[in-house]
Design a protein around this motif. Structure first.
Motif, PDB file in Angstrom:
ATOM      1  N   VAL A 104       4.725 -19.335 -31.384  1.00 16.75           N
ATOM      2  CA  VAL A 104       4.117 -18.647 -30.232  1.00 16.75           C
ATOM      3  C   VAL A 104       4.990 -17.460 -29.868  1.00 16.75           C
ATOM      4  N   PRO A 105       4.468 -16.265 -30.008  1.00 21.92           N
ATOM      5  CA  PRO A 105       5.298 -15.105 -29.691  1.00 21.92           C
ATOM      6  C   PRO A 105       5.656 -15.048 -28.199  1.00 21.92           C
ATOM      7  N   VAL A 106       6.783 -14.322 -27.938  1.00 21.68           N
ATOM      8  CA  VAL A 106       7.282 -14.214 -26.558  1.00 21.68           C
ATOM      9  C   VAL A 106       6.269 -13.544 -25.647  1.00 21.68           C
ATOM     10  N   ILE A 107       5.438 -12.702 -26.265  1.00 19.97           N
ATOM     11  CA  ILE A 107       4.503 -11.912 -25.457  1.00 19.97           C
ATOM     12  C   ILE A 107       3.607 -12.776 -24.581  1.00 19.97           C
ATOM     13  N   TRP A 108       3.411 -13.998 -24.995  1.00 21.37           N
ATOM     14  CA  TRP A 108       2.533 -14.879 -24.205  1.00 21.37           C
ATOM     15  C   TRP A 108       3.107 -15.205 -22.841  1.00 21.37           C
ATOM     16  N   PHE A 109       4.395 -14.909 -22.675  1.00 18.18           N
ATOM     17  CA  PHE A 109       4.944 -15.128 -21.322  1.00 18.18           C
ATOM     18  C   PHE A 109       4.334 -14.178 -20.294  1.00 18.18           C
ATOM     19  N   VAL A 110       3.930 -13.005 -20.811  1.00 17.05           N
ATOM     20  CA  VAL A 110       3.384 -12.017 -19.874  1.00 17.05           C
ATOM     21  C   VAL A 110       2.137 -12.534 -19.155  1.00 17.05           C
ATOM     22  N   PRO A 111       1.110 -12.971 -19.897  1.00 23.56           N
ATOM     23  CA  PRO A 111      -0.051 -13.496 -19.161  1.00 23.56           C
ATOM     24  C   PRO A 111       0.275 -14.752 -18.365  1.00 23.56           C
ATOM     25  N   ILE A 112       1.209 -15.572 -18.896  1.00 25.05           N
ATOM     26  CA  ILE A 112       1.549 -16.792 -18.145  1.00 25.05           C
ATOM     27  C   ILE A 112       2.181 -16.418 -16.808  1.00 25.05           C
ATOM     28  N   VAL A 113       3.110 -15.451 -16.867  1.00 26.45           N
ATOM     29  CA  VAL A 113       3.742 -15.014 -15.618  1.00 26.45           C
ATOM     30  C   VAL A 113       2.698 -14.433 -14.682  1.00 26.45           C
ATOM     31  N   ALA A 114       1.817 -13.601 -15.259  1.00 26.11           N
ATOM     32  CA  ALA A 114       0.777 -13.001 -14.421  1.00 26.11           C
ATOM     33  C   ALA A 114      -0.085 -14.070 -13.785  1.00 26.11           C
ATOM     34  N   ALA A 115      -0.452 -15.064 -14.607  1.00 29.12           N
ATOM     35  CA  ALA A 115      -1.299 -16.133 -14.079  1.00 29.12           C
ATOM     36  C   ALA A 115      -0.576 -16.917 -13.002  1.00 29.12           C
ATOM     37  N   LEU A 116       0.705 -17.201 -13.288  1.00 33.57           N
ATOM     38  CA  LEU A 116       1.473 -17.947 -12.281  1.00 33.57           C
ATOM     39  C   LEU A 116       1.580 -17.157 -10.983  1.00 33.57           C
ATOM     40  N   LEU A 117       1.831 -15.850 -11.155  1.00 35.16           N
ATOM     41  CA  LEU A 117       1.915 -15.009  -9.960  1.00 35.16           C
ATOM     42  C   LEU A 117       0.608 -15.031  -9.174  1.00 35.16           C
ATOM     43  N   GLY A 118      -0.458 -14.927  -9.930  1.00 39.30           N
ATOM     44  CA  GLY A 118      -1.770 -14.951  -9.282  1.00 39.30           C
ATOM     45  C   GLY A 118      -2.004 -16.253  -8.551  1.00 39.30           C
ATOM     46  N   ILE A 119      -1.707 -17.347  -9.231  1.00 36.60           N
ATOM     47  CA  ILE A 119      -1.902 -18.658  -8.595  1.00 36.60           C
ATOM     48  C   ILE A 119      -1.026 -18.778  -7.352  1.00 36.60           C
ATOM     49  N   TRP A 120       0.212 -18.287  -7.532  1.00 33.86           N
ATOM     50  CA  TRP A 120       1.127 -18.384  -6.397  1.00 33.86           C
ATOM     51  C   TRP A 120       0.616 -17.559  -5.212  1.00 33.86           C
ATOM     52  N   MET A 121       0.054 -16.391  -5.521  1.00 33.87           N
ATOM     53  CA  MET A 121      -0.478 -15.554  -4.448  1.00 33.87           C
ATOM     54  C   MET A 121      -1.615 -16.245  -3.715  1.00 33.87           C
ATOM     55  N   VAL A 122      -2.462 -16.868  -4.505  1.00 29.95           N
ATOM     56  CA  VAL A 122      -3.598 -17.561  -3.889  1.00 29.95           C
ATOM     57  C   VAL A 122      -3.103 -18.710  -3.013  1.00 29.95           C
ATOM     58  N   VAL A 123      -2.172 -19.465  -3.587  1.00 30.64           N
ATOM     59  CA  VAL A 123      -1.637 -20.600  -2.825  1.00 30.64           C
ATOM     60  C   VAL A 123      -0.945 -20.106  -1.564  1.00 30.64           C
ATOM     61  N   TYR A 124      -0.163 -19.028  -1.752  1.00 29.78           N
ATOM     62  CA  TYR A 124       0.565 -18.462  -0.620  1.00 29.78           C
ATOM     63  C   TYR A 124      -0.403 -18.019   0.461  1.00 29.78           C
TER      64      TYR A 124
END
Lengths: 206, 538
Positions: free
Chosen positions: B14-34
């Motif tokens: 799994v290339p490192v690049i997949w961290f980008v969407p994961i981080v984005a998704a986590l950020l998004g989820i965190w924003m919603v939760v926040y």
């Protein structure tokens, strides 16, 4: 993976991504600049896919959150992209509404869809015409230059209209997200190795 | 020489690049939760009108900070009011208590000035005023007018009670010696008790000025009063003339009482004078009965002891007098109230008893009440107590359960009486016999004069005159002989001159003898002749 005999790849030659020096792939490193040698961009599709998914995720806040906060005589009025378009339609400014709608809504979505299609066709067993895919790719590249227009407008307005309490415009969180969408799609387009389209087409022809 | 061995690492699946969407998704989820975690409460406020309230636009502010935004405006189920639903910020939650107040800020021109001008252009907003309450609340009743004093402001809330609707209205100032220390919050008329009730708010730190002995009065407008002591014009500041207000202070010579709590009740006095009158607790009532007209004597008129106010007139005891039916021209009983504290005596029963004793003793020594016209212009009368030594001794009487102080007539009424007495006495004088005597005497006098006349005209009398005439002539001749140019006079003059000369010589002699008693025997030595010197004497 085999390459046609009349290609450099078939003869074990690869182009250095950095200095464009044609070198032997077995060397792994460019004999001129020392950069790593690859026949194709490594994990090109994966990278493109990951960036596209990021762009899709970012596209949600870019449209839900306000992109611009117009503070007019003490009263703030945040507006989203679609809200702005609807407001302009209500004000009968159809051309401006159309420009904003095309630049901010249609172009990013079209770009995302096009990129997804390219990635998908590069992987599938029997893709469509490679020519068509290349055309789509060219169009994506062309349009991508203009997809920052929205962020550009916001940043110019924010910089120009700062009349204190009378009228001032502040950037909203969506501006950042939108910029993220544009950057991600551009990187995705850049990271996409167009040669994969032809590789796949050749494989199928074989 | 060592062999160079390439370290071969397997390629990451799994290339490192997949961290980008994961981080984005986590950020998004965190924003919603926040967002949901920090979502503020939703509140509802009822108003009488939705004027100036726009859903999605109208803000709820406190201290000019946005605390929320109106989401919807709808009618209440009874269709009488407007129900405003608003989404509040999470940090505003502690402000949403049971005594939090809301009102719509609109441009207003009122008694207190112009306010809310900024909302002309920017549109109205809902002002939140936090209180001190501790009970959470989510539905509120909006105020139609901005509250006079913010909820929870430090200070003292008081209630004033008044029998009449004075010109005091909500928002009027509360003054202490002319300085505004608070304001009238509400003015309500209670139909049941038929009384006005004002609620006042005294700002900190002026609330310390209010205590149990404080008295409030209405300073509204101008008071013009004509009383026994002349005309009296009283008015507060220009503001109170125009708008009215309530003032408070301690009554004269009153020491501060205990401090009061929120919601303490006070009476509202009609004017400043009134606060100084009603605060004597120990008093005794007497009756003075006047046989003269009590014109100008009003309840509240002063009762003075030698010019010092000791009490007031309460009322005329006409009903009681009528009941007793004491016949025609019976004196008019007047009820008066003595308050020893007015004299500076302590306001205690002991002082009262002392005064009663003094009064009783005084009456025995001529202390009497009398009616005095205090103001000739208005005809106001007062009752004056004074010693009348001529009045003699008397005792306190009794009338309708009250002690009666004897009276004398003085003043114009007394003067009238005295003049009447004089005239009556004159009338009673025995003039007739005197006149008869007088005429008899006159007759006798006339007779005597006639007799003298007769004597003078008789012959004897003429002879007498002739002899007198000759005697006078002789006297004249004698006097002529000693006239200045007669020989007698000349010789007399010469003799006198000689005598004078002799006397002068004797004088020199006696002087010489007294200087030198031996000069009779020794001759005086002659001194050297004076020789004139050159250059004059030194």
């Amino acid at each position: 993976m085999s390459y046609p005999a009349n290609t450099a790849a078939a003869q074990g030659l690869a182009l250095c991504h950095v200095c464009c020096h044609l070198d032997h792939v077995e060397r792994h490193q460019c004999s001129r600049c020392g950069a790593e040698l690859h026949l194709r961009h490594p994990d090109s599709l994966q990278r493109t896919m990951a960036l596209l998914i990021t762009a899709v995720i970012l596209y949600i806040p870019a449209n839900v959150l306000p992109i611009m906060d117009t503070v007019q005589l003490g009263g703030g009025e945040p507006s989203t992209i679609l809200g702005g378009v609807l407001l302009l339609i209500k004000l009968d400014s159809y051309p401006v509404a159309a420009v904003i709608f095309i630049a901010s809504v249609m172009v990013p979505i079209a770009k995302l869809l096009a990129m997804f299609y390219l990635v998908w066709s590069a992987r599938r067993r029997n893709p469509g015409s490679p020519m068509q895919c290349t055309k789509i790719y060219r169009m994506t590249e062309l349009v991508g230059k203009w997809s920052m227009v929205d962020v550009f407008v916001v940043s110019i307005l924010v910089a120009l209209i700062q009349l204190g309490g009378l009228l001032s415009i502040l950037p909203g969180p969506a501006a950042l997200a939108f910029a993220g969408v544009v950057v991600c799609t551009m990187l995705a387009a850049h990271g996409f190795d167009t040669r994969l389209i032809w590789d796949r087409a050749r494989e199928n022809n074989d | 020489m060592t062999e160079a061995i390439a370290s071969v690492k397997p390629r990451r699946k799994v290339p490192v690049i997949w961290f980008v969407p994961i981080v984005a998704a986590l950020l998004g989820i965190w924003m919603v939760v926040y967002h949901y975690m920090n979502e503020g409460p939703e509140i509802s406020i009822t108003f009488n009108t939705a004027d100036g309230i726009q859903p999605g636009k109208t803000k709820i502010k406190a201290l000019s900070i946005e605390l929320g935004v109106v989401e919807s405006v709808e009618m209440t189920t009874d269709l009488n009011q407007v129900l405003v639903k608003a989404k509040m910020e999470r940090f505003a939650t502690p402000l949403l208590m049971d005594d939090t107040q809301f009102w719509v800020v609109r441009p207003r021109i009122g008694r207190g000035g112009v306010s809310g001008l900024e909302t002309i252009l920017s549109g109205g907003y809902i002002q939140l005023e936090a209180g001190t309450g501790k009970i959470k609340q989510r539905s509120f009743e909006g105020l139609e007018e901005p509250p006079v004093t913010p909820a929870g402001a430090p200070g003292l809330k008081l209630i004033l009670d008044s029998g009449r609707a004075a010109s005091v209205a909500a928002g009027d100032p509360v003054l202490f010696r002319g300085y505004q220390v608070g304001s009238v919050e509400t003015a309500e008329f209670h139909a049941k008790s038929k009384r006005m009730e004002y609620s006042l708010f005294i700002d900190e730190p002026y609330d310390a000025l209010v205590n149990r002995n404080t008295r409030f009065w209405n300073t509204s407008g101008v008071t013009l009063k004509a009383g026994a002591d002349g005309f009296d014009v009283e008015f507060g500041s220009l503001e109170t003339i125009l708008m009215g207000g309530v003032a408070f202070d301690l009554p004269q010579d009153e020491s501060p009482g205990e401090s009061v709590q929120d919601g303490a009740r006070f009476d509202l006095f009609p004017n400043h004078d009134a606060i100084n009158q009603k605060h004597y607790y120990n008093h005794v009532d007497y009756v003075v009965a006047f046989e003269q007209s009590v014109s100008g004597l009003k309840p509240g008129a002063a009762v003075e002891y030698r010019g010092i106010k000791v009490g007031t007139v309460q009322r005329l005891l006409i009903t009681e007098a009528a009941e007793q039916n004491r016949g025609y021209g019976a004196p008019i009983p007047v009820l008066i109230r003595f308050e020893p504290a007015r004299l500076g005596l302590p306001d205690t029963p002991a002082a009262l008893a002392g005064m009663e004793k003094q009064l009783e003793g005084g009456v025995a020594h001529g202390l009497r009440a009398n009616l005095k016209t205090a103001n000739l212009l208005t005809g106001e009368a007062i009752i004056d107590l004074n010693f009348f030594p001529d009045a003699g001794s008397a005792e306190l009487g009794e009338f309708a359960g009250y002690v009666v102080i004897p009276t004398v007539k003085t003043g114009i009424a007394g003067l009238e009486q005295k003049v009447g007495q004089v005239l009556k006495k004159l009338n009673e004088l025995p003039l007739e016999p005197v006149l008869q005597d007088l005429s008899a005497t006159l007759v006798a006098v006339r007779e005597s004069v006639e007799n003298i006349n007769g004597a003078l005209t008789s012959k004897k009398a003429s002879a007498m005159t002739a002899s007198v005439e000759s005697a006078l002539r002789k006297l004249n001749a004698t006097l002529d002989s000693v006239a200045p140019d007669s020989p007698t006079a000349d010789s007399l003059n010469m003799a006198l001159r000689d005598l004078n000369q002799t006397l002068r010589n004797i004088e020199t002699l006696t002087r010489k003898l007294s200087d030198k008693p031996n000069s009779l025997i020794f001759s005086t030595p002659a001194g050297a002749d004076p020789v004139p010197q050159q250059g004059g004497s030194r």
